[in-house]
Design an enzyme around this catalytic site. Structure first.
Site, PDB file in Angstrom:
ATOM      1  N   ASP A   1       0.812  -1.218   0.000  1.00 44.47           N
ATOM      2  CA  ASP A   1       0.000   0.000   0.000  1.00 44.47           C
ATOM      3  C   ASP A   1       0.845   1.267   0.000  1.00 44.47           C
ATOM      4  O   ASP A   1       2.070   1.221   0.166  1.00 44.47           O
ATOM      5  CB  ASP A   1      -0.959  -0.016   1.202  1.00 44.47           C
ATOM      6  CG  ASP A   1      -0.284  -0.382   2.524  1.00 44.47           C
ATOM      7  OD1 ASP A   1       0.957  -0.369   2.580  1.00 44.47           O
ATOM      8  OD2 ASP A   1      -1.000  -0.681   3.488  1.00 44.47           O
TER       9      ASP A   1
ATOM     10  N   ASN B   1      -7.291  -2.412  14.283  1.00 43.95           N
ATOM     11  CA  ASN B   1      -8.696  -2.650  13.899  1.00 43.95           C
ATOM     12  C   ASN B   1      -8.835  -3.875  12.985  1.00 43.95           C
ATOM     13  O   ASN B   1      -9.914  -4.120  12.454  1.00 43.95           O
ATOM     14  CB  ASN B   1      -9.293  -1.405  13.227  1.00 43.95           C
ATOM     15  CG  ASN B   1      -8.651  -1.076  11.888  1.00 43.95           C
ATOM     16  OD1 ASN B   1      -7.787  -1.808  11.401  1.00 43.95           O
ATOM     17  ND2 ASN B   1      -9.067   0.019  11.278  1.00 43.95           N
TER      18      ASN B   1
ATOM     19  N   HIS C   1      -7.076  -4.455  10.152  1.00 42.56           N
ATOM     20  CA  HIS C   1      -6.784  -4.278   8.725  1.00 42.56           C
ATOM     21  C   HIS C   1      -5.504  -5.016   8.325  1.00 42.56           C
ATOM     22  O   HIS C   1      -4.597  -5.213   9.141  1.00 42.56           O
ATOM     23  CB  HIS C   1      -6.751  -2.797   8.313  1.00 42.56           C
ATOM     24  CG  HIS C   1      -5.588  -2.004   8.778  1.00 42.56           C
ATOM     25  ND1 HIS C   1      -5.611  -0.633   8.903  1.00 42.56           N
ATOM     26  CD2 HIS C   1      -4.324  -2.361   9.138  1.00 42.56           C
ATOM     27  CE1 HIS C   1      -4.452  -0.191   9.302  1.00 42.56           C
ATOM     28  NE2 HIS C   1      -3.652  -1.215   9.454  1.00 42.56           N
TER      29      HIS C   1
ATOM     30  N   GLU D   1      -9.544  -1.835   5.325  1.00 43.60           N
ATOM     31  CA  GLU D   1     -10.161  -1.502   6.597  1.00 43.60           C
ATOM     32  C   GLU D   1     -11.372  -2.411   6.840  1.00 43.60           C
ATOM     33  O   GLU D   1     -11.889  -3.048   5.905  1.00 43.60           O
ATOM     34  CB  GLU D   1     -10.597  -0.036   6.570  1.00 43.60           C
ATOM     35  CG  GLU D   1      -9.437   0.954   6.386  1.00 43.60           C
ATOM     36  CD  GLU D   1      -8.604   1.159   7.652  1.00 43.60           C
ATOM     37  OE1 GLU D   1      -8.411   0.204   8.431  1.00 43.60           O
ATOM     38  OE2 GLU D   1      -8.116   2.288   7.849  1.00 43.60           O
TER      39      GLU D   1
END
Ligand code: PGA
Length: 245
Positions: A67, A136, A138, A143
């Site tokens: 990413d 979280n 990811h 996400e």
């Protein structure tokens, strides 16, 4: 799914590097999938050491990063291109022309994402994917709520990710709100993968991803479908696991 629990971050890096090195020695040319974040740093340190010791060779290696932030050029010190140069590429005998990080400044990001997927296919696919996990859940910047079949695309970052990553920026407003990320489907196509996790703040999410239900709300839980993944986890990140590993 293989789970290895290690005492500390140094050991995590060493174990993960050994897994990758073993495959690198068997396969040439070799395609690495790479991740940023603070967790893989001990892994990259160990890959550099193995390269300098002559145990692994990067001359036939190409790489694809997971990413990149939208809006940051590769020269920005918080861009993931910059991170990779600093923490791995500048220290091993890899040909930089064969290192790929999504271009956060691409004029047509959608076309860029399709081209990135195409380049990965043309390279023969990722032989070994390195992954971290966000608090979280990811993986890459997929996400919670990302399709488990998603491919490389532009995504919006969640507040929790912007907050987690604000520690690297002067102020929270400076954190980009969008990114380009490989999709979960893209990640699942890798031939092997290693996910590294350390720190007590990852304990809940690590347990949810490994032992919980597969759900788009915990993107890393999709890795239960990966045919050849090893989780290398420090003891403090493994405290919520119920199984014996
Ligand atoms: P960290 O990030 O390694 O800095 O905790 C992990 C991630 O967000 O994937």
């Amino acid at each position: 799914m293989n789970v290895i629990i290690v005492p500390n971050a140094e050991e995590m890096g060493k174990q993960a590097a050994q897994l990758i090195a073993a495959e690198m020695k068997k396969t040439s040319p070799f395609v690495l999938g790479l991740a940023t974040g603070s967790t893989p740093l001990t892994l990259y340190k160990e890959l550099i050491r193995l390269n300098k010791a002559g145990e692994i060779d990067f001359s036939k290696v190409s790489s694809f990063n997971l990413d990149e932030y939208v809006g940051l050029p590769g020269t920005h010190d918080q861009s993931y291109r910059y991170f990779m140069n600093q923490n791995l590429f500048d220290h091993v005998n890899i040909d930089k022309a064969r290192t790929h990080v999504p271009d956060g400044m691409a004029k047509d990001p959608t076309a860029h994402c399709a081209a990135y997927e195409q380049m990965m296919r043309e390279a023969g696919g990722v032989d070994y994917q390195v992954l971290g996990i966000g608090s979280n859940g990811h993986i890459g910047f997929n996400e919670p709520g990302s399709s488990l079949a998603s491919r490389t695309r532009v995504v919006k970052l969640k507040e929790s990710t912007i907050k987690d990553n604000s520690r690297f920026f002067a102020k929270i407003e400076d954190v980009p709100t969008q990114a380009i990320t490989m999709g979960i489907g893209t990640i699942l196509d890798s031939k092997h993968a290693v996910l590294v996790a350390n720190g007590a703040n990852k304990a809940e999410i690590v347990a949810a991803a490994i032992e919980g239900s597969v759900t788009a709300w915990v993107p890393a839980s999709a890795l239960q479908f990966h045919l050849a993944i090893t989780w290398v986890i420090t003891q403090d990140a493994a405290t919520k696991l119920k199984g014996k590993y």
